[in-house]
Motif scaffolding. Structure first.
Motif, PDB file in Angstrom:
ATOM      1  N   GLY A 185      -2.225   7.290   5.667  1.00  0.00           N
ATOM      2  CA  GLY A 185      -2.839   6.618   6.807  1.00  0.00           C
ATOM      3  C   GLY A 185      -3.404   5.257   6.452  1.00  0.00           C
ATOM      4  N   GLU A 186      -3.845   5.118   5.204  1.00  0.00           N
ATOM      5  CA  GLU A 186      -4.449   3.851   4.761  1.00  0.00           C
ATOM      6  C   GLU A 186      -3.448   2.703   4.742  1.00  0.00           C
ATOM      7  OE1 GLU A 186      -7.526   2.606   3.427  1.00  0.00           O
ATOM      8  OE2 GLU A 186      -8.310   4.273   4.585  1.00  0.00           O
ATOM      9  N   GLU A 187      -2.151   3.034   4.661  1.00  0.00           N
ATOM     10  CA  GLU A 187      -1.142   1.976   4.557  1.00  0.00           C
ATOM     11  C   GLU A 187      -1.038   1.185   5.845  1.00  0.00           C
ATOM     12  OE1 GLU A 187      -0.556   5.053   5.186  1.00  0.00           O
ATOM     13  OE2 GLU A 187       1.351   5.368   6.225  1.00  0.00           O
ATOM     14  N   LYS A 188      -1.557   1.726   6.943  1.00  0.00           N
ATOM     15  CA  LYS A 188      -1.447   1.034   8.238  1.00  0.00           C
ATOM     16  C   LYS A 188      -2.613   0.088   8.465  1.00  0.00           C
ATOM     17  CE  LYS A 188       1.043   5.013   9.864  1.00  0.00           C
ATOM     18  NZ  LYS A 188       0.646   6.437   9.876  1.00  0.00           N
ATOM     19  N   LYS A 189      -3.622   0.177   7.614  1.00  0.00           N
ATOM     20  CA  LYS A 189      -4.814  -0.657   7.817  1.00  0.00           C
ATOM     21  C   LYS A 189      -4.637  -2.026   7.168  1.00  0.00           C
ATOM     22  CE  LYS A 189      -7.799   3.338   8.138  1.00  0.00           C
ATOM     23  NZ  LYS A 189      -8.685   4.194   7.368  1.00  0.00           N
ATOM     24  N   LYS A 210       0.880  -1.169   0.000  1.00  0.00           N
ATOM     25  CA  LYS A 210       0.000   0.000   0.000  1.00  0.00           C
ATOM     26  C   LYS A 210       0.916   1.217   0.000  1.00  0.00           C
ATOM     27  CE  LYS A 210      -3.757  -2.192   2.567  1.00  0.00           C
ATOM     28  NZ  LYS A 210      -4.550  -2.118   3.821  1.00  0.00           N
ATOM     29  N   THR A 243       1.491   5.267  -0.193  1.00  0.00           N
ATOM     30  CA  THR A 243       0.890   6.590  -0.037  1.00  0.00           C
ATOM     31  C   THR A 243       1.584   7.588  -0.972  1.00  0.00           C
ATOM     32  OG1 THR A 243       2.473   7.126   1.689  1.00  0.00           O
ATOM     33  CG2 THR A 243       0.347   6.207   2.399  1.00  0.00           C
TER      34      THR A 243
END
Ligand code: HEM
Length: 90
Positions: free
Chosen positions: A86-90, A7, A9
């Motif tokens: 932030g989405e990369e941590k999900k 993912k 960013t």
């Protein structure tokens, strides 16, 4: 299980410029490609190709040669998906 794609960013993408020993990554249509191996082979030249390095190249690519099938050409260079910060941590 599918292939574990990265993912990526926009801020991560921004570091992958093809300069200072870094690989060149670009995003096209939401997918992220490592275009480093293709730089020497691009018919329009390496410097032109590298204009999309480190950023989302979808619009510029589409302005220049929308008929080019990048998904097919770069399938083996695909490394991940472009996501929001932030989405990369999900
Ligand atoms: C030509 C692929 C990005 C500029 C081509 C051709 C391919 C290709 C396959 C030959 C097309 C044909 O003859 O119909 C790609 C891929 C890219 C990319 C996979 C992104 C990953 C870019 C960018 C630019 C660019 C960002 C400029 C900013 C050109 C030019 C030609 C060309 C000027 C024409 C070369 C000539 O015929 O003399 N590209 N390209 N390309 N590309 Fe790209």
């Amino acid at each position: 299980a599918g292939t574990p794609y990265l993912k990526v960013t926009p801020s991560r993408l921004k570091t992958m410029t093809g300069r200072r020993g870094k690989d060149a990554w670009t995003a096209l249509g939401g997918r992220v490609y490592n275009i480093t191996p293709y730089v020497a082979f691009h018919p329009g030249g390496g410097p032109e190709l590298l204009r999309v390095a480190g950023r989302d190249g979808t619009r510029l690519f589409g302005e220049i040669h929308p008929w080019v099938n990048y998904e097919g050409m770069l399938a083996s260079c695909m490394i991940g998906m472009l996501v929001e910060e932030g989405e990369e941590k999900k």
